[in-house]
Design a protein around this motif. Structure first.
Motif, short mmCIF file in Angstrom:
data_model
loop_
_atom_site.label_atom_id
_atom_site.label_comp_id
_atom_site.label_asym_id
_atom_site.label_seq_id
_atom_site.Cartn_x
_atom_site.Cartn_y
_atom_site.Cartn_z
N UNK A 147 -30.63 -3.27 -12.43
CA UNK A 147 -29.96 -1.96 -12.47
C UNK A 147 -28.94 -1.87 -11.34
N UNK A 148 -27.66 -1.59 -11.69
CA UNK A 148 -26.59 -1.51 -10.69
C UNK A 148 -25.99 -0.11 -10.74
N UNK A 149 -26.16 0.62 -9.66
CA UNK A 149 -25.80 2.05 -9.65
C UNK A 149 -24.29 2.27 -9.57
N UNK A 150 -23.90 3.48 -9.98
CA UNK A 150 -22.52 3.90 -9.86
C UNK A 150 -22.29 4.74 -8.63
N UNK A 151 -21.05 5.22 -8.48
CA UNK A 151 -20.70 6.04 -7.33
C UNK A 151 -19.36 5.66 -6.72
N UNK A 152 -18.41 5.23 -7.56
CA UNK A 152 -17.05 4.93 -7.11
C UNK A 152 -17.00 3.83 -6.06
N UNK A 153 -18.00 2.96 -6.06
CA UNK A 153 -18.14 1.86 -5.10
C UNK A 153 -18.30 2.33 -3.65
N UNK A 154 -18.53 3.65 -3.46
CA UNK A 154 -18.62 4.14 -2.08
C UNK A 154 -19.63 5.28 -1.93
N UNK A 155 -20.46 5.50 -2.95
CA UNK A 155 -21.45 6.56 -2.92
C UNK A 155 -22.75 6.08 -3.56
N UNK A 156 -23.84 6.84 -3.32
CA UNK A 156 -25.12 6.65 -4.00
C UNK A 156 -25.88 5.41 -3.53
N UNK A 157 -27.00 5.17 -4.20
CA UNK A 157 -27.85 4.05 -3.83
C UNK A 157 -28.62 3.57 -5.06
N UNK A 158 -29.59 2.71 -4.84
CA UNK A 158 -30.30 2.04 -5.92
C UNK A 158 -31.12 2.97 -6.82
N UNK A 159 -31.25 4.24 -6.45
CA UNK A 159 -31.94 5.21 -7.30
C UNK A 159 -30.98 5.98 -8.21
N UNK A 160 -29.70 5.85 -7.96
CA UNK A 160 -28.71 6.66 -8.69
C UNK A 160 -28.70 6.30 -10.18
N UNK A 161 -28.36 7.29 -10.99
CA UNK A 161 -28.22 7.21 -12.45
C UNK A 161 -29.57 7.20 -13.18
N UNK A 162 -30.66 6.98 -12.46
CA UNK A 162 -31.97 6.98 -13.13
C UNK A 162 -32.39 8.37 -13.56
N UNK A 163 -31.99 9.39 -12.80
CA UNK A 163 -32.48 10.74 -13.07
C UNK A 163 -32.03 11.26 -14.43
N UNK A 164 -30.83 10.88 -14.89
CA UNK A 164 -30.38 11.34 -16.21
C UNK A 164 -30.63 10.29 -17.30
N UNK A 165 -31.16 9.12 -16.91
CA UNK A 165 -31.52 8.08 -17.88
C UNK A 165 -33.02 7.85 -17.89
N UNK A 166 -33.77 8.91 -17.58
CA UNK A 166 -35.21 8.76 -17.33
C UNK A 166 -35.98 8.21 -18.54
N UNK A 167 -35.61 8.60 -19.74
CA UNK A 167 -36.32 8.09 -20.92
C UNK A 167 -36.06 6.60 -21.13
N UNK A 168 -34.84 6.19 -20.84
CA UNK A 168 -34.50 4.77 -20.95
C UNK A 168 -35.24 3.96 -19.89
N UNK A 169 -35.24 4.47 -18.66
CA UNK A 169 -35.96 3.78 -17.58
C UNK A 169 -37.43 3.64 -17.92
N UNK A 170 -38.04 4.72 -18.36
CA UNK A 170 -39.46 4.69 -18.71
C UNK A 170 -39.72 3.70 -19.84
N UNK A 171 -38.81 3.65 -20.80
CA UNK A 171 -38.97 2.75 -21.94
C UNK A 171 -38.91 1.28 -21.53
#
Length: 309
Positions: A77-101
């Motif tokens: 999993x490679x997070x987004x954030x304009x190459x200058x924001x966020x961390x390894x937890x980013x994008x999971x919160x709105x993709x929670x069903x996919x992550x769980x699956x």
């Protein structure tokens, strides 16, 4: 008086313990904000250094299914954030069903940090990604991972890096590595990542040709001033018939990355006979829960089960 004092001390001690417990719970929640997304019994390995240093941006996490057996296929999993924001937890919160699956379906998941463009310009980010996946490859048996079954998934800036990883993997681009790598990417899942910075520079929206734009900050120059770096950093540069399959997903109403970036990636892959599909999500913006839809997840698993099992 002594009795009152003793009771006061006891009450204060109890209060202090409660406060400390609350602080510990709060700190844990802040340090691991996505824990509740994962199925009960998920095995967590947090903050593993992958580059033999102490940089926070050189850490990764590994998530394994409960009672995991050996040789699990791995999704990175490679997070987004304009190459200058966020961390390894980013994008999971709105993709929670996919992550769980992923976990429910018996896949291992690793999420990685990488250096911000505001600290180190390109190619630092792709070097970090290659370093992280090589670490996972070399330590696969320790975490019950099948080192020969690796997919990447990325979002926005992370989609760019995931695509660049997958497409350059068979090109031996020396600028992208600190040490030699041995892993092979079997599948790329690209969510709204830029694919062609030269094409972006020609977009009617000339915001990319601004020194403070995220693309310019990544490259260390505007694409129109350094087309050589823009080409080096563009995933489409490396497309050939030997590339892994791609699933590309982007919003119809993306306000940050024109969906023509996904369309041109899809077109080049198709021209080179690389298996791929493009999903343009009706009415969807740059990111959000619309990308966690059942039909998208069904397509993700169609690809995973075809190329990673």
């Amino acid at each position: 008086m002594s009795c009152i004092f003793n009771n006061y001390i006891k009450n204060m001690r109890s209060t202090l313990i409660c406060v400390l417990l609350c602080v510990n719970v709060l700190c844990f929640a802040q340090s691991f904000p996505v824990k509740n997304i994962f199925p009960e019994g998920t095995v967590f390995y947090q903050n593993i250094p992958y580059a033999n240093d102490t940089l926070q941006k050189h850490l990764l996490d590994i998530y394994l299914p409960p009672n995991a057996k050996k040789n699990l296929p791995l999704i990175v999993w490679i997070h987004g954030g304009a190459w200058m924001l966020n961390d390894k937890y980013a994008d999971m919160s709105y993709m929670k069903n996919t992550v769980k699956s992923f976990i429910d379906s018996g896949y291992a998941l690793a999420s990685i940090n990488y250096r911000y463009s505001t600290d180190s310009v390109f190619p630092a980010q792709i070097k970090d990604c290659n370093k992280a996946i090589e670490f996972l490859y070399q330590h696969a048996s320790k975490y019950n991972i099948d080192k020969n079954k690796i997919a990447v998934i990325g979002f926005s800036a992370g989609g760019h890096l995931a695509s660049l990883l997958a497409l350059s993997n068979n090109n031996n681009v020396k600028q992208f590595y600190t040490t030699p790598v041995h892993f092979k990417i079997k599948l790329a899942l690209d969510f709204y990542g830029p694919s062609d910075f030269i094409m972006l520079a020609n977009n009617p929206d000339t915001a990319v040709n601004n020194l403070r734009n995220p693309v310019s900050l990544l490259l260390g120059a505007m694409p129109v001033d350094r087309p050589d770096i823009a080409k080096l950093a563009s995933p489409v540069t490396y497309i050939d018939k030997n590339d892994p399959p791609f699933l590309i997903v982007q919003g119809e109403k993306d306000e940050s990355v024109p969906n023509t970036q996904s369309k041109i990636l899809h077109a080049w892959l198709t021209l080179n006979n690389v298996k791929n599909d493009l999903i343009i999500v009706p009415g969807a913006p740059h990111y959000g829960p619309m990308f966690d839809a059942d039909y998208i997840r069904q397509k993700i698993f169609e690809y995973l089960n075809s190329y990673l099992r």
